[in-house]
Design a protein around this motif. Structure first.
Motif, PDB file in Angstrom:
ATOM      1  N   GLU A  48       0.825  -1.357  -0.015  1.00 50.12           N
ATOM      2  CA  GLU A  48      -0.222   0.012  -0.037  1.00 50.12           C
ATOM      3  C   GLU A  48       0.709   1.282  -0.057  1.00 50.12           C
ATOM      4  N   GLU A  49       2.045   0.921   0.189  1.00 52.01           N
ATOM      5  CA  GLU A  49       3.024   2.221   0.166  1.00 52.01           C
ATOM      6  C   GLU A  49       3.066   2.938  -1.100  1.00 52.01           C
ATOM      7  N   PRO A  50       3.141   4.194  -1.118  1.00 51.07           N
ATOM      8  CA  PRO A  50       2.887   5.111  -2.179  1.00 51.07           C
ATOM      9  C   PRO A  50       3.954   4.701  -3.415  1.00 51.07           C
ATOM     10  N   TYR A  51       5.246   4.612  -2.994  1.00 47.80           N
ATOM     11  CA  TYR A  51       6.160   4.184  -4.135  1.00 47.80           C
ATOM     12  C   TYR A  51       5.894   3.030  -4.688  1.00 47.80           C
ATOM     13  N   TYR A  52       5.625   2.256  -4.061  1.00 49.88           N
ATOM     14  CA  TYR A  52       5.081   0.730  -4.773  1.00 49.88           C
ATOM     15  C   TYR A  52       3.919   0.830  -5.575  1.00 49.88           C
ATOM     16  N   ARG A  53       2.900   1.522  -4.932  1.00 49.46           N
ATOM     17  CA  ARG A  53       1.627   1.755  -5.926  1.00 49.46           C
ATOM     18  C   ARG A  53       1.953   2.329  -7.226  1.00 49.46           C
ATOM     19  N   ALA A  54       2.794   3.455  -6.961  1.00 48.23           N
ATOM     20  CA  ALA A  54       3.322   4.020  -8.295  1.00 48.23           C
ATOM     21  C   ALA A  54       4.024   3.296  -9.217  1.00 48.23           C
ATOM     22  N   GLY A  55       4.841   2.519  -9.038  1.00 44.86           N
ATOM     23  CA  GLY A  55       5.710   1.570  -9.685  1.00 44.86           C
ATOM     24  C   GLY A  55       7.214   1.708  -9.677  1.00 44.86           C
ATOM     25  N   VAL A  56       7.544   2.586  -8.607  1.00 47.57           N
ATOM     26  CA  VAL A  56       8.799   2.830  -8.169  1.00 47.57           C
ATOM     27  C   VAL A  56       9.777   1.516  -8.191  1.00 47.57           C
ATOM     28  N   PHE A  57       9.336   0.600  -7.541  1.00 46.39           N
ATOM     29  CA  PHE A  57       9.999  -0.371  -7.210  1.00 46.39           C
ATOM     30  C   PHE A  57       9.830  -1.825  -8.197  1.00 46.39           C
ATOM     31  N   ALA A  58      10.992  -2.364  -8.648  1.00 43.39           N
ATOM     32  CA  ALA A  58      11.097  -3.532  -9.208  1.00 43.39           C
ATOM     33  C   ALA A  58      10.501  -4.746  -8.769  1.00 43.39           C
ATOM     34  N   ASP A  59      11.166  -5.047  -7.601  1.00 45.31           N
ATOM     35  CA  ASP A  59      10.780  -6.034  -6.521  1.00 45.31           C
ATOM     36  C   ASP A  59      10.691  -5.590  -5.185  1.00 45.31           C
ATOM     37  N   VAL A  60      10.071  -6.298  -4.469  1.00 43.85           N
ATOM     38  CA  VAL A  60       9.924  -6.436  -3.020  1.00 43.85           C
ATOM     39  C   VAL A  60      10.154  -7.649  -2.258  1.00 43.85           C
ATOM     40  N   THR A  61      11.006  -7.533  -1.233  1.00 41.57           N
ATOM     41  CA  THR A  61      11.297  -8.866  -0.267  1.00 41.57           C
ATOM     42  C   THR A  61      10.632  -8.453   1.033  1.00 41.57           C
ATOM     43  N   ILE A  62       9.969  -9.762   1.592  1.00 37.75           N
ATOM     44  CA  ILE A  62       9.488  -9.581   2.978  1.00 37.75           C
ATOM     45  C   ILE A  62       9.621 -10.793   3.739  1.00 37.75           C
ATOM     46  N   HIS A  63      10.611 -10.579   4.746  1.00 38.06           N
ATOM     47  CA  HIS A  63      10.799 -11.718   5.647  1.00 38.06           C
ATOM     48  C   HIS A  63      10.470 -11.403   7.110  1.00 38.06           C
ATOM     49  N   ARG A  64      10.384 -12.445   7.864  1.00 31.69           N
ATOM     50  CA  ARG A  64      10.301 -12.369   9.100  1.00 31.69           C
ATOM     51  C   ARG A  64      11.700 -12.248   9.670  1.00 31.69           C
ATOM     52  N   TRP A  65      12.219 -11.503  10.732  1.00 29.56           N
ATOM     53  CA  TRP A  65      13.321 -10.968  11.200  1.00 29.56           C
ATOM     54  C   TRP A  65      13.230 -11.024  12.720  1.00 29.56           C
ATOM     55  N   ARG A  66      14.323 -11.240  13.436  1.00 27.33           N
ATOM     56  CA  ARG A  66      14.537 -11.291  14.704  1.00 27.33           C
ATOM     57  C   ARG A  66      15.347 -10.136  15.271  1.00 27.33           C
TER      58      ARG A  66
ATOM     59  N   ILE B 106      24.619  -1.556  14.162  1.00 28.48           N
ATOM     60  CA  ILE B 106      23.099  -0.617  14.213  1.00 28.48           C
ATOM     61  C   ILE B 106      21.977  -1.621  14.485  1.00 28.48           C
ATOM     62  N   ALA B 107      21.919  -2.454  13.642  1.00 33.18           N
ATOM     63  CA  ALA B 107      20.921  -3.639  13.950  1.00 33.18           C
ATOM     64  C   ALA B 107      21.484  -4.842  13.258  1.00 33.18           C
ATOM     65  N   ARG B 108      20.803  -5.974  13.896  1.00 37.53           N
ATOM     66  CA  ARG B 108      21.283  -7.438  13.354  1.00 37.53           C
ATOM     67  C   ARG B 108      20.262  -8.219  13.610  1.00 37.53           C
ATOM     68  N   GLY B 109      20.164  -9.370  12.992  1.00 37.80           N
ATOM     69  CA  GLY B 109      19.147 -10.391  13.280  1.00 37.80           C
ATOM     70  C   GLY B 109      19.089 -11.574  12.117  1.00 37.80           C
ATOM     71  N   PRO B 110      18.434 -12.556  12.348  1.00 38.02           N
ATOM     72  CA  PRO B 110      18.197 -13.692  11.494  1.00 38.02           C
ATOM     73  C   PRO B 110      16.911 -13.311  10.683  1.00 38.02           C
ATOM     74  N   LEU B 111      16.873 -13.669   9.201  1.00 43.97           N
ATOM     75  CA  LEU B 111      15.555 -13.689   8.228  1.00 43.97           C
ATOM     76  C   LEU B 111      15.332 -14.871   8.534  1.00 43.97           C
ATOM     77  N   LEU B 112      14.022 -15.037   8.773  1.00 39.99           N
ATOM     78  CA  LEU B 112      13.394 -16.445   9.132  1.00 39.99           C
ATOM     79  C   LEU B 112      12.183 -16.684   8.233  1.00 39.99           C
ATOM     80  N   SER B 113      11.858 -18.100   7.925  1.00 40.57           N
ATOM     81  CA  SER B 113      10.502 -18.633   7.094  1.00 40.57           C
ATOM     82  C   SER B 113       9.383 -17.934   7.671  1.00 40.57           C
ATOM     83  N   ASP B 114       8.207 -17.880   6.675  1.00 38.40           N
ATOM     84  CA  ASP B 114       6.988 -17.384   7.333  1.00 38.40           C
ATOM     85  C   ASP B 114       6.539 -17.953   8.664  1.00 38.40           C
ATOM     86  N   ASP B 115       6.821 -18.949   8.923  1.00 39.30           N
ATOM     87  CA  ASP B 115       6.378 -19.563  10.340  1.00 39.30           C
ATOM     88  C   ASP B 115       7.212 -19.420  11.146  1.00 39.30           C
ATOM     89  N   GLY B 116       8.386 -18.823  10.916  1.00 40.63           N
ATOM     90  CA  GLY B 116       9.619 -18.353  11.982  1.00 40.63           C
ATOM     91  C   GLY B 116      10.322 -19.710  12.190  1.00 40.63           C
TER      92      GLY B 116
END
Length: 199
Positions: free
Chosen positions: A69-87, A142-152
């Motif tokens: 829903e982010e305006p940049y995404y909706r307008a076509g700024v991005f080529a791809d989007v990555t979403i992962h759980r993180w700790r 500054i920040a650090r953590g693992p990327l996790l599968s959708d179920d964690g």
């Protein structure tokens, strides 16, 4: 649920991004209380190549709503989007970090893990943590953590923000790091990055 969201720009998206910057910030204001870290990735000359956010949200559905829903995404700024759980391994936000940006640069490091490495990662976790402490890198994160599968349940990589003199220093940090040395990562990205937000 803590989530890592990284959106890569499509080629030539700069002018469109500039048109939407105020709308983007207004959208992000609604997520201010959820932010752990945010900011753009950059080329060596400072041009923007993407947008990274780490947030604490209700669930993955909320993370997808944030990203799509982010305006940049909706307008076509991005080529791809990555979403992962993180700790959040450090238990803080980027605004808690006391760095030295006049002497150093900041980087987003994404370690893309090989599939099926969860057990090996658990075996190496303490050595991984001790490595950063013993080699004097802990204070540069500054920040650090693992990327996790959708179920964690499964480790799929790492996402880190670090302040060091240059990309070569970041690469050198990982040369003997236990996950890297033992082949847990399929590939690593070291991306120039800076703190984001209203200017």
């Amino acid at each position: 649920m803590e989530v890592f969201v990284y959106c890569r720009d499509r080629d030539g998206a700069g002018p469109l991004r500039k048109q939407l910057v105020q709308t983007h910030w207004a959208f992000m204001d609604g997520y201010a209380a959820s932010m752990i870290a945010r900011g753009p990735t950059l080329t060596e000359d400072g041009s923007q190549t993407g947008s990274m956010h780490i947030l604490d949200l209700a669930d993955l559905a909320a993370a997808r709503a944030f990203a799509f829903e982010e305006p940049y995404y909706r307008a076509g700024v991005f080529a791809d989007v990555t979403i992962h759980r993180w700790r959040n391994a450090l238990g803080r936000t980027m605004w808690d970090f006391q760095g030295d940006p006049d002497r150093n640069r900041r980087f987003l490091v994404i370690g893309h893990g090989h599939a099926g490495m969860t057990a090996q990662r658990e075996q190496l976790l303490e050595a991984h943590r001790r490595y950063f402490i013993d080699r004097g890198y802990q204070e540069h994160f500054i920040a650090r953590g693992p990327l996790l599968s959708d179920d964690g349940a499964h480790w799929i990589g790492s996402a880190m923000l670090i302040e060091l003199p240059d990309a070569a220093a970041v690469a050198a940090m990982f040369a003997d790091e236990p996950y890297h040395r033992n082949g847990l990562y399929a590939r690593m990205e070291i991306l120039p990055w800076r703190f984001g937000g209203r200017h």
